[in-house]
Design a protein around this motif. Structure first.
Motif, PDB file in Angstrom:
ATOM      1  N   THR A   1      50.217 -38.178 -37.323  1.00 25.46           N
ATOM      2  CA  THR A   1      48.908 -38.823 -37.431  1.00 25.46           C
ATOM      3  C   THR A   1      48.056 -38.453 -38.472  1.00 25.46           C
ATOM      4  O   THR A   1      48.264 -37.519 -39.432  1.00 25.46           O
ATOM      5  CB  THR A   1      48.116 -38.539 -36.040  1.00 25.46           C
TER       6      THR A   1
ATOM      7  N   ASN B   1      56.301 -38.566 -35.482  1.00 24.48           N
ATOM      8  CA  ASN B   1      55.311 -37.863 -34.773  1.00 24.48           C
ATOM      9  C   ASN B   1      54.019 -37.340 -35.518  1.00 24.48           C
ATOM     10  O   ASN B   1      53.618 -36.210 -35.438  1.00 24.48           O
ATOM     11  CB  ASN B   1      55.735 -36.786 -33.582  1.00 24.48           C
TER      12      ASN B   1
ATOM     13  N   PRO C   1      55.291 -43.204 -34.877  1.00 22.96           N
ATOM     14  CA  PRO C   1      56.008 -42.712 -33.834  1.00 22.96           C
ATOM     15  C   PRO C   1      57.310 -42.116 -34.170  1.00 22.96           C
ATOM     16  O   PRO C   1      57.799 -41.270 -33.477  1.00 22.96           O
ATOM     17  CB  PRO C   1      56.198 -44.101 -33.073  1.00 22.96           C
TER      18      PRO C   1
END
Length: 61
Positions: free
Chosen positions: A35, A33, A30
């Motif tokens: 993944t 941002n 987070p």
């Protein structure tokens, strides 16, 4: 590296499980941002561990 050790390392650095797929788990950082997919193999190749950590923007184990 064992998959559970990798997941423990990711969670210690603030990454969260985004969703479970059929062959991969998707982890999310987070703060950046970003993944990355973690395969469901019992053993994860060291080169892949480094790639996952780079993708998520955290230190390598």
């Amino acid at each position: 590296m064992k998959r559970l050790d990798l997941i423990r390392h990711l969670e210690l650095h603030g990454c969260q499980l985004l969703r479970e797929g059929s062959k991969h788990s998707l982890y999310f950082n987070p703060s950046d941002n970003q993944t990355s997919a973690v395969p469901r193999h019992r053993e994860v190749n060291d080169f892949l561990v480094r790639k996952i950590c780079r993708d998520l923007g955290i230190a390598e184990p």
